[in-house]
Design an enzyme around this catalytic site. Structure first.
Site, PDB file in Angstrom:
ATOM      1  N   LYS A   1       0.817  -1.222   0.000  1.00 54.79           N
ATOM      2  CA  LYS A   1       0.000   0.000   0.000  1.00 54.79           C
ATOM      3  C   LYS A   1       0.851   1.273   0.000  1.00 54.79           C
ATOM      4  O   LYS A   1       0.617   2.187  -0.787  1.00 54.79           O
ATOM      5  CB  LYS A   1      -0.926   0.026   1.225  1.00 54.79           C
ATOM      6  CG  LYS A   1      -1.952  -1.066   1.294  1.00 54.79           C
ATOM      7  CD  LYS A   1      -2.912  -0.871   2.451  1.00 54.79           C
ATOM      8  CE  LYS A   1      -2.257  -0.997   3.820  1.00 54.79           C
ATOM      9  NZ  LYS A   1      -1.746  -2.335   4.101  1.00 54.79           N
TER      10      LYS A   1
ATOM     11  N   ASN B   1      -3.449   5.730   6.103  1.00 55.74           N
ATOM     12  CA  ASN B   1      -2.681   4.761   6.879  1.00 55.74           C
ATOM     13  C   ASN B   1      -1.176   5.013   6.834  1.00 55.74           C
ATOM     14  O   ASN B   1      -0.419   4.368   7.562  1.00 55.74           O
ATOM     15  CB  ASN B   1      -3.001   3.341   6.368  1.00 55.74           C
ATOM     16  CG  ASN B   1      -2.505   2.261   7.291  1.00 55.74           C
ATOM     17  OD1 ASN B   1      -2.800   2.246   8.475  1.00 55.74           O
ATOM     18  ND2 ASN B   1      -1.736   1.335   6.736  1.00 55.74           N
TER      19      ASN B   1
ATOM     20  N   HIS C   1      -3.940  -9.746  10.345  1.00 53.29           N
ATOM     21  CA  HIS C   1      -4.813  -9.207  11.400  1.00 53.29           C
ATOM     22  C   HIS C   1      -5.915 -10.195  11.819  1.00 53.29           C
ATOM     23  O   HIS C   1      -7.033  -9.787  12.134  1.00 53.29           O
ATOM     24  CB  HIS C   1      -5.461  -7.898  10.938  1.00 53.29           C
ATOM     25  CG  HIS C   1      -4.493  -6.835  10.548  1.00 53.29           C
ATOM     26  ND1 HIS C   1      -3.598  -6.280  11.448  1.00 53.29           N
ATOM     27  CD2 HIS C   1      -4.264  -6.230   9.349  1.00 53.29           C
ATOM     28  CE1 HIS C   1      -2.868  -5.370  10.817  1.00 53.29           C
ATOM     29  NE2 HIS C   1      -3.243  -5.330   9.556  1.00 53.29           N
TER      30      HIS C   1
END
Length: 441
Positions: A116, A139, A184
């Site tokens: 990302k 982020n 996650h």
């Protein structure tokens, strides 16, 4: 632009995101209340005196009497009091949702398990090369709400799954999911499917969707977009792909040979994929290839992502601290050219991930394994003969330094979050870099 007059707003979580939310509401004449379950959260000293705060635990009375709760990405949404508040009609959102309700300029929205930040930086440099006034946030460490004070022509947002969980009004001009792999899992009890559905929210109401042709989980599940563009490193059917031609790798854009990869500073599978996706995004905005390809050729990679930080006595020390999941570590190992021993450092908070896929690589390359941190003991199960367990990363580096010889590679690619022992993956990476230079002399 939304009117929050009369709203009873509670913000959960301080730090830079929480403070940006506080400032957002104060600028609109709303005095929010702030909750943080930490006793000494970062940013508490910067909180205006008119804002009431509650530390160390949730304040149930505040939450159940609120009309709007704004949660920071690190806050779990499955806490019983938040579930109760939601059932009683309290709206629960995040900072990206607040941002999406305010802006009118087009948005490029980027998510994925890996890559990302690199793609966000690549596309932002390309767009800036055109001369556009672009705001970059999300982020990457810049709160999206901090961009609202200026008039940008385009916004580029790196968005995590946690941020997408509390976002509902995003309407991206271009939305991309780079890849989806297990990550996650401690936050997603429903497993990979729940995580995948969270990532897919980035496509909802998007004008153009960009997907990874080699990852079916990135194919949009929502209708309503104008068209979909695909990229894939060895997938000829993809709109943007790689092709081997006369001894060189070439980037192909819609059947046109546009860039010989030998012109790029970083030649690796990871960066070919990043280049393909950035080029796909830039073409949506009709940015000339003369600009986008120049950026792709000049780009030398991100700090903490497969970054050679020190080399001495023939030993290379590589900082890949940003590899916080198994897939990122796998990519890092597969992209190395090995002629000596690989000393691989794994450790931190594994977030309930399945590490077993690393076993094959460790056996295949005869890797020497050094495990540390919260899940260090669990990670030792990946190795057989060549595995050492330490409490900290620094202890592991001391041992490695005594064992290395010419042509060896020391790779920090932890496959885990850093938050058990470090403030962030960046702090972990800087610490690795500092001691690599200390020990490697």
């Amino acid at each position: 632009m939304n009117n929050y007059r009369g709203s009873q707003v509670v913000i959960i979580g301080l730090g830079i995101t929480g403070l940006s939310c506080v400032n957002f509401f104060l600028a609109r004449g709303i005095i929010p209340k702030v909750i943080d379950t930490r006793a000494h959260p970062p940013g508490i000293s910067q909180l205006p005196h008119i804002v009431k705060y509650y530390l160390g635990a949730f304040n149930d009375i505040w939450l159940l009497s609120a009309t709007l709760i704004v949660v920071s990405p690190g806050v779990r949404l499955d806490h019983p009091i938040l579930i109760e508040a939601l059932k009683s009609g309290v709206e629960i959102i995040g900072d990206i949702e607040l941002f999406a309700r305010e802006v009118t300029a087009p948005i490029i929205a980027i998510t994925g398990s890996n890559g990302k930040s690199t793609v966000t930086q690549l596309i932002s440099r390309i767009v800036q090369g055109v001369g556009w006034y672009v705001g970059v946030a999300g982020n990457i460490g810049v709160p999206a709400l901090s961009l609202l004070n200026k008039s940008y022509q385009l916004y580029i947002l790196e968005i995590s799954s946690f941020q997408l969980d509390t976002t509902y009004s995003l309407r991206a001009k271009a939305a991309i999911i780079l890849n989806i792999s297990e990550d996650h899992m401690d936050r997603y009890p429903g497993g990979l499917r729940q995580y995948y559905l969270s990532k897919q929210k980035i496509y909802k109401n998007a004008t153009v969707c960009v997907m990874n042709a080699l990852d079916p989980l990135t194919e949009p599940i929502y209708d309503g977009y104008d068209y979909c563009v695909s990229f894939g490193i060895n997938e000829d059917s993809a709109d943007y792909h790689l092709k081997h031609y006369k001894g060189d790798n070439w980037i192909i854009a819609r059947n046109e040979y546009v860039l010989n990869c030998s012109s790029m500073k970083i030649n690796s599978r990871i960066n070919y994929i990043n280049a393909l996706s950035a080029l796909a995004l830039s073409d949506i905005f009709n940015i000339p290839h003369s600009i986008s390809l120049k950026v792709l050729c000049q780009f030398s990679g991100l700090t903490h992502r497969c970054q050679l930080v020190y080399k001495n006595h023939g030993v290379s020390w590589i900082n890949d601290s940003k590899a916080t999941n198994v897939n990122a570590t796998t990519e890092a190992i597969n992209n190395l050219t090995l002629s000596g021993t690989l000393h691989l450092m794994l450790g931190g908070d594994g977030k309930l991930a399945d590490f077993s896929t690393l076993k094959r690589l460790i056996k295949q390359y005869e890797i020497h394994l050094y495990c540390f941190g919260k899940d260090g003991l669990l990670l030792t199960e990946l190795g057989f003969d060549n595995v050492i367990l330490t409490n900290t990363m620094i202890q592991a580096m001391r041992i490695i330094n005594r064992r290395t010889k010419e042509k060896d590679i020391v790779l920090l690619s932890p496959a885990c979050s850093s938050l058990d022992q470090f403030k962030s993956f960046a702090t972990r990476g800087y610490m690795f870099t500092y001691f690599a230079r200390e020990f490697g002399q």
